[in-house]
Design a protein around this motif. Structure first.
Motif, PDB file in Angstrom:
ATOM      1  N   SER A 139       0.833  -1.207   0.000  1.00 21.15           N
ATOM      2  CA  SER A 139       0.000   0.000   0.000  1.00 21.15           C
ATOM      3  C   SER A 139       0.868   1.257   0.000  1.00 21.15           C
ATOM      4  O   SER A 139       0.529   2.262  -0.638  1.00 21.15           O
ATOM      5  CB  SER A 139      -0.931   0.010   1.217  1.00 21.15           C
ATOM      6  OG  SER A 139      -0.182  -0.058   2.429  1.00 21.15           O
ATOM      7  N   SER A 143       0.878   3.978  -3.079  1.00 17.44           N
ATOM      8  CA  SER A 143       0.553   5.369  -2.754  1.00 17.44           C
ATOM      9  C   SER A 143       1.686   6.310  -3.154  1.00 17.44           C
ATOM     10  O   SER A 143       1.456   7.370  -3.751  1.00 17.44           O
ATOM     11  CB  SER A 143       0.275   5.488  -1.252  1.00 17.44           C
ATOM     12  OG  SER A 143       0.045   6.831  -0.889  1.00 17.44           O
ATOM     13  N   ASP A 146       1.948   6.482  -7.017  1.00 21.98           N
ATOM     14  CA  ASP A 146       0.805   7.200  -7.583  1.00 21.98           C
ATOM     15  C   ASP A 146       1.051   8.698  -7.508  1.00 21.98           C
ATOM     16  O   ASP A 146       0.770   9.453  -8.452  1.00 21.98           O
ATOM     17  CB  ASP A 146      -0.474   6.830  -6.826  1.00 21.98           C
ATOM     18  CG  ASP A 146      -1.678   7.606  -7.342  1.00 21.98           C
ATOM     19  OD1 ASP A 146      -2.135   7.325  -8.469  1.00 21.98           O
ATOM     20  OD2 ASP A 146      -2.158   8.509  -6.624  1.00 21.98           O
ATOM     21  N   GLU A 147       1.608   9.130  -6.378  1.00 20.94           N
ATOM     22  CA  GLU A 147       1.917  10.553  -6.186  1.00 20.94           C
ATOM     23  C   GLU A 147       2.994  11.013  -7.175  1.00 20.94           C
ATOM     24  O   GLU A 147       2.869  12.069  -7.811  1.00 20.94           O
ATOM     25  CB  GLU A 147       2.377  10.775  -4.751  1.00 20.94           C
ATOM     26  CG  GLU A 147       2.442  12.226  -4.321  1.00 20.94           C
ATOM     27  CD  GLU A 147       2.734  12.377  -2.841  1.00 20.94           C
ATOM     28  OE1 GLU A 147       3.107  13.495  -2.441  1.00 20.94           O
ATOM     29  OE2 GLU A 147       2.600  11.398  -2.096  1.00 20.94           O
ATOM     30  N   SER A 293      -3.524   1.575 -10.044  1.00 24.97           N
ATOM     31  CA  SER A 293      -4.631   1.902  -9.130  1.00 24.97           C
ATOM     32  C   SER A 293      -5.702   0.824  -9.094  1.00 24.97           C
ATOM     33  O   SER A 293      -6.742   1.004  -8.450  1.00 24.97           O
ATOM     34  CB  SER A 293      -5.272   3.232  -9.549  1.00 24.97           C
ATOM     35  OG  SER A 293      -5.866   3.117 -10.836  1.00 24.97           O
TER      36      SER A 293
END
Length: 335
Positions: A139, A143, A146-147, A293
């Protein structure tokens, strides 16, 4: 020309209205300083100063460039200046903010926000040394990247490439933002000119096309590096460099040892990003974002007892070999 690295600007030097406090870091293409403006606000200032083209004695301000290298020095200078201009137009939390750029002392300076925190490389080394089964939770990896991909998508929309994405160039701030730093436009321009032979890439994170002068670079080149960074966040070490993989590719074998630890989907994403053929990779950041995602794709392969024993045995053998060459590995990678 001497191989001694150019000396940084002395503390208290004034440039463009900023006062140099100290050197923060230095690489083959420049020096980064901590500087203060007239109100005492902190900034990071990057100076174009390629160590293979220029020298500078202690206490001096002007770089010294040999006549035969002057045209190449100016070419990189122009690219560095254009990079600053382009980055100044981008406003995104995951892209280093360029607030100002100016010419002085026969070179160019890029003024950026001063970030406090540490690099992803620092965190990987710390997590790896704790010897836990997972370097980072899945996770956390999803995360974080993705950023980063949100910022990289904006960069690509501005017709720019980063060209040196690696854990050392992903900065995790104290307020928990992930920021891409140290773009490589000047590095790439210089690599294409004449007989300039200084390495222009970071082994393990550079796509195969970066080793060939006649290859076309594009978003897929940065995407390879993203895949390599995810790999490092899972394994704790960089992947083999592209020439080694072309000769004998062990990527699938290395990733197979992570099945059951990370989801099949995340492992497949890394394989997709790091395809040796550029056309076999995601062709856009958006395509990669969409796959990364996918919440429903987080399946874990069920390993048999035999497979677990074999992988554990392979891991012990691998650790023994790593211990024997640890000094060499640590001296050349993830210092």
């Amino acid at each position: 020309m001497s191989k001694v690295k150019p000396s940084p600007l002395p503390p208290d030097t004034m440039i463009g209205g900023y006062r140099i406090e100290r050197k923060l870091s230095a690489g083959g293409f420049g020096v980064v300083y901590l500087a203060l403006d007239s109100e005492g606000q902190q900034f990071a200032i990057k100076e174009y100063l390629p160590s293979s083209l220029a020298s500078r004695a202690v206490g001096e301000l002007l770089p010294q460039v040999l006549p035969e290298k002057l045209s190449l020095y100016r070419l990189g200078l122009k690219s560095f200046f254009e990079e600053g201009r382009s980055l100044a137009q981008i406003s995104h939390g995951s892209v280093v903010s360029v607030l100002n750029f100016f010419r002085e002392n026969e070179t160019v300076y890029m003024v950026m926000n001063y970030l406090e925190g540490g690099t992803l490389q620092d965190f990987i080394i710390t997590a790896r040394d704790l010897k836990k089964p997972k370097v980072f939770r899945e996770s956390t990896i999803r995360s974080l990247f993705d950023e980063i991909l949100r910022g990289l998508r904006i960069v690509h929309q501005h017709k720019m490439l980063h060209l040196d994405i690696k854990p050392a160039n992903i900065f995790i701030t104290d307020d928990n933002r992930a920021v891409m730093i140290d773009f490589g436009a000047a590095r790439e321009v210089l690599s294409k000119e004449g007989n300039f032979i200084r390495p222009m890439y970071t082994p393990g994170f550079a796509a195969p096309e970066m080793y060939r002068r006649d290859s076309s670079l594009g978003p897929w080149t940065d995407i390879y590096a993203i895949g390599a960074c995810i790999y490092a966040s899972m394994q704790g070490y960089p992947p083999n460099d592209a020439p080694q993989r072309i000769d004998k590719d062990r990527l699938s074998l290395a990733l197979s040892r992570l099945r059951g630890v990370y989801s099949d989907n995340l492992i497949e994403v890394v394989q997709w990003c790091m395809a040796l053929d550029p056309l076999a990779r995601p062709q856009s950041v958006f395509a990669l974002q969409k796959e990364l995602s996918r919440e429903s794709a987080r399946r874990y392969t069920k390993l048999t007892v035999g497979e677990r024993v074999r992988l554990q045995f392979d891991s012990v053998v691998s650790d023994t070999k790593k211990t024997a060459r640890k000094a060499n590995v640590m001296g050349t990678r993830f210092k």
